[in-house]
Design a protein around this motif. Structure first.
Motif, PDB file in Angstrom:
ATOM      1  N   MET A   1      60.439  23.083  44.943  1.00  0.00           N
ATOM      2  CA  MET A   1      60.283  23.351  43.504  1.00  0.00           C
ATOM      3  C   MET A   1      61.103  24.575  43.116  1.00  0.00           C
ATOM      4  O   MET A   1      61.057  25.605  43.779  1.00  0.00           O
ATOM      5  CB  MET A   1      58.807  23.584  43.157  1.00  0.00           C
ATOM      6  N   ARG A   2      61.844  24.439  42.034  1.00  0.00           N
ATOM      7  CA  ARG A   2      62.675  25.534  41.538  1.00  0.00           C
ATOM      8  C   ARG A   2      62.130  25.960  40.168  1.00  0.00           C
ATOM      9  O   ARG A   2      62.098  25.163  39.228  1.00  0.00           O
ATOM     10  CB  ARG A   2      64.125  25.102  41.448  1.00  0.00           C
ATOM     11  N   VAL A   3      61.698  27.232  40.068  1.00  0.00           N
ATOM     12  CA  VAL A   3      60.995  27.716  38.879  1.00  0.00           C
ATOM     13  C   VAL A   3      61.827  28.773  38.156  1.00  0.00           C
ATOM     14  O   VAL A   3      62.306  29.731  38.776  1.00  0.00           O
ATOM     15  CB  VAL A   3      59.618  28.316  39.252  1.00  0.00           C
ATOM     16  N   LEU A   4      61.978  28.594  36.854  1.00  0.00           N
ATOM     17  CA  LEU A   4      62.593  29.603  35.998  1.00  0.00           C
ATOM     18  C   LEU A   4      61.492  30.508  35.459  1.00  0.00           C
ATOM     19  O   LEU A   4      60.529  30.025  34.846  1.00  0.00           O
ATOM     20  CB  LEU A   4      63.334  28.931  34.844  1.00  0.00           C
ATOM     21  N   GLY A   5      61.602  31.807  35.692  1.00  0.00           N
ATOM     22  CA  GLY A   5      60.607  32.763  35.224  1.00  0.00           C
ATOM     23  C   GLY A   5      61.122  33.562  34.042  1.00  0.00           C
ATOM     24  O   GLY A   5      62.295  33.962  34.027  1.00  0.00           O
ATOM     25  N   ILE A   6      60.248  33.794  33.054  1.00  0.00           N
ATOM     26  CA  ILE A   6      60.611  34.543  31.848  1.00  0.00           C
ATOM     27  C   ILE A   6      59.592  35.661  31.641  1.00  0.00           C
ATOM     28  O   ILE A   6      58.396  35.407  31.548  1.00  0.00           O
ATOM     29  CB  ILE A   6      60.616  33.622  30.603  1.00  0.00           C
TER      30      ILE A   6
END
Length: 351
Positions: A1-6
């Motif tokens: 899983m590849r997660v973009l964090g903001i």
């Protein structure tokens, strides 16, 4: 899983990508220090506007640098606590991108992000441990049994340590943010000239109070000005040294108490103030005497950043959690209200 964090809870716009197999792929940060420095603190409306301007360009840049334009599996954004307008910018952007890309999104607790940031290092702490969360808005001691299994042991009853640093710096006419500037000035200070109190260390308990120390600092500056005129550079350095030592000693004393109370041998320090070199030095020395170890994130991951949000979000997404389509933010949010991941996994297995 590849997660973009903001991350957009206050005055820093942070984005990052965390991959289950490859770890942290990259992160970018835009700091608003220059925007707020002339006001001596964060102006919420200006913070929100700057997040609007900077967030999407930062995301575009990060996706290209990490070769991940079409490879994001989920999005994590800061849901709280923080400034409501700033939180809304990140939450709306994260939720909208997730909807457009057809992927799940999850709101992350800002302080859980800080707490888990040291787990991104090569030698992460194992559970359980005591965490000292020390930032601009929070000073807390937390018993951590597992991710989401938190018990608050003590917290500041008034100003957080970071706030006290900022206010003390303002008294000496130092630029915002105050913590790094006081630490730098303290390097040239003398240990002999001023003696500051260690608040609430002469009584049992794990709560903190820094408002009295702030008043003591103001009285010291005022008294010197009345007798000798405005403090010169050396006098300011001596005051900075005494102030920093008082804050650091107070934090160290309470951390030792917390470890003894929980019978733990691992301490995690996280948040912007955890980058303070003097705090790290004194904690390492004090804990070595009791056969305990202190863990912390690299300096760039101590302040607000997207990496901690991506990682914290990844942990909860992997457990099967996600947020619905509504956009909700929580300017105030107790970390103890978060569900433990082991209970989430149990419910999933039962279903």
């Amino acid at each position: 899983m590849r997660v973009l964090g903001i991350e957009s809870s206050c005055d820093e716009t942070g984005v990052a990508i965390y991959d289950s197999e490859q770890g942290l792929l990259g992160h970018e940060l835009y700091s608003q220090i220059q925007v707020h420095s002339e006001y001596g603190g964060v102006v919420p409306e200006l913070a929100s506007r700057d997040h609007v301007r900077k967030l999407i360009p930062l995301i575009d840049s990060l996706l290209k640098s990490c070769d991940s334009e079409d490879r994001i599996d989920a999005i994590a954004y800061t849901e709280g606590p923080g400034l409501i307008g700033a939180l809304m910018v990140g939450a709306c952007a994260g939720r909208a991108l997730a909807y457009a890309w057809g992927i799940p999104a999850i709101g992350v607790h800002h302080m859980e992000g800080h707490l888990l940031a040291p787990l991104l290092e090569d030698s992460p702490p194992s559970f359980p441990f005591v965490a000292l969360l020390v930032s601009g808005g929070h000073t807390q001691l937390v018993q951590v049994e597992a991710i989401g299994k938190y018990t608050l042991l003590g917290e500041s009853l008034d100003d957080a340590a970071g706030e006290a640093f900022d206010k003390a710096a303002k008294m000496m006419d130092l630029d915002y943010p105050g913590g790094p500037n006081i630490a730098k000035l303290a390097e040239h200070g003398s240990a002999e000239r001023f003696k500051f109190p260690r608040p609430m260390c002469d009584r049992p308990g794990l709560d903190f109070s820094f408002s009295g120390l702030k008043t003591f600092t103001l009285n010291t500056v005022t008294k010197h000005a009345q007798v000798n005129g405005l403090p010169d550079d050396q006098c300011c350095a001596d005051i900075a040294f005494a102030f920093q030592e008082a804050v650091v000693d107070t934090l160290v004393i309470k951390c030792r108490r917390a470890l003894q109370a929980c019978d733990y041998s691992r301490l995690v320090i996280a948040g912007g103030v955890s980058a303070n070199k003097r705090l790290r030095e004194k904690l390492e020395a004090a804990l070595a005497k009791m056969n305990a170890t202190v863990f912390y994130a690299r300096p760039e991951l101590c302040t607000d950043n997207g990496a901690m949000i991506a990682f914290a979000g990844h942990q909860r997404l992997q457990a099967g959690l996600s947020s619905d389509l509504s956009v909700q933010v929580k300017p105030r949010w107790a970390m103890e209200d978060l569900p433990p991941l082991d209970s989430v996994n149990s419910e999933s297995e039962g279903a």
